[in-house]
Write an enzyme that holds these catalytic residues in place. Structure first.
Site, PDB file in Angstrom:
ATOM      1  N   ALA A  13       0.721  -1.226  -0.066  1.00 40.46           N
ATOM      2  CA  ALA A  13       0.013  -0.074   0.024  1.00 40.46           C
ATOM      3  C   ALA A  13       0.850   1.375   0.074  1.00 40.46           C
ATOM      4  CB  ALA A  13      -0.848  -0.032   1.253  1.00 40.46           C
ATOM      5  N   SER A  14       0.226   2.374  -0.515  1.00 41.80           N
ATOM      6  CA  SER A  14       1.153   3.342  -0.898  1.00 41.80           C
ATOM      7  C   SER A  14       1.315   4.131   0.540  1.00 41.80           C
ATOM      8  CB  SER A  14       0.429   4.328  -2.111  1.00 41.80           C
ATOM      9  OG  SER A  14       0.747   3.797  -3.144  1.00 41.80           O
ATOM     10  N   THR A  15       0.548   4.182   1.212  1.00 41.95           N
ATOM     11  CA  THR A  15       0.303   5.063   2.581  1.00 41.95           C
ATOM     12  C   THR A  15       0.041   4.109   3.865  1.00 41.95           C
ATOM     13  OG1 THR A  15      -1.730   5.670   2.616  1.00 41.95           O
ATOM     14  CG2 THR A  15      -0.495   7.051   1.176  1.00 41.95           C
ATOM     15  N   ARG A 187      -4.481   7.699  -0.539  1.00 38.03           N
ATOM     16  CA  ARG A 187      -3.865   8.422  -1.909  1.00 38.03           C
ATOM     17  C   ARG A 187      -4.944   9.115  -2.880  1.00 38.03           C
ATOM     18  NH1 ARG A 187      -1.377   3.936  -5.746  1.00 38.03           N
ATOM     19  NH2 ARG A 187      -3.485   3.245  -5.893  1.00 38.03           N
TER      20      ARG A 187
END
Length: 211
Positions: A13-15, A187
């Site tokens: 996951a990006s965050t 995001r």
């Protein structure tokens, strides 16, 4: 007789807020439908454009030849540049790990492939290697196109004298709150609000503390 393979699920996951619970359930269900189960999970928060992936490297270090790296989509594995993707792919191949991605149907057969069927395995590996390269290139292009469109939009707004930069903190807080209430991810909220994911996280924390 087919021998069981060790399936390792990789979730990115990006965050921090984009937890991988939904993807984990999806991958678990996929494995069950193929008469298998995910034996271990590797979860990390990192951008798909960054080559430094500690959990992915740990997965490869833990793996034995023939193990499966299970992902939901190829872009969960890479949005890397060509050179960085080539390096990562080489590391995966060196570990003898086969990639199975839910958005790449030809890769699904790897779960059922007999370990002693060398010809079939090699043919599948060759086909999937080519398709993975194509999907990796598409994922990178999608990322670069989005960044380019964003920059062009800002440049156009500036040329018309209507670009005001990021909204004031009060406006931004309300926008972030509204987007999150509608169910957008961290995001996506950041993209729509015109700020960074870390800013969204800061605002959410502040809102939580004052609620």
């Amino acid at each position: 007789m087919s021998l069981p393979v060790f399936i390792r699920g990789y979730l990115r996951a990006s965050t921090e807020d984009q937890n991988a619970s939904r993807a984990k359930e999806t991958l678990s269900q996929f494995a069950q439908e193929h008469g298998a189960r995910v034996a271990s999970w590797y979860i990390e928060n990192a951008s798909g454009t960054k080559a430094d992936r500690s959990e992915l490297m740990r997965l490869l270090a833990d793996s034995q030849k023939g193990d499966i790296l299970l992902i939901e989509q190829v872009d969960r594995l890479t949005r890397l540049t060509h050179d960085d993707w080539s390096s990562l792919k080489a590391a995966i191949q060196e570990a003898g790990v086969r990639i199975v991605s839910l958005d790449l149907p030809t890769s699904h057969t790897a779960i059922k492939t007999m370990s002693n069927d060398d010809f079939t395995a090699r043919m599948l590996d060759a086909v999937n290697s080519m398709l993975l390269d194509m999907l990796a290139a598409i994922a990178r292009k999608d990322y670069e196109d989005r960044r380019r469109r964003q920059a062009e939009g800002i440049a156009l707004a500036k040329s018309k004298g209507v670009y005001k930069g990021r909204p004031s903190d009060t406006e931004l807080r309300q926008k972030v709150k509204g987007l999150r209430e509608k169910g957008f991810s961290i995001r996506r909220t950041a993209e729509l609000a015109g700020c960074s994911a870390s800013t969204v996280q800061r605002i959410l924390k502040e809102l939580q503390e004052t609620s």
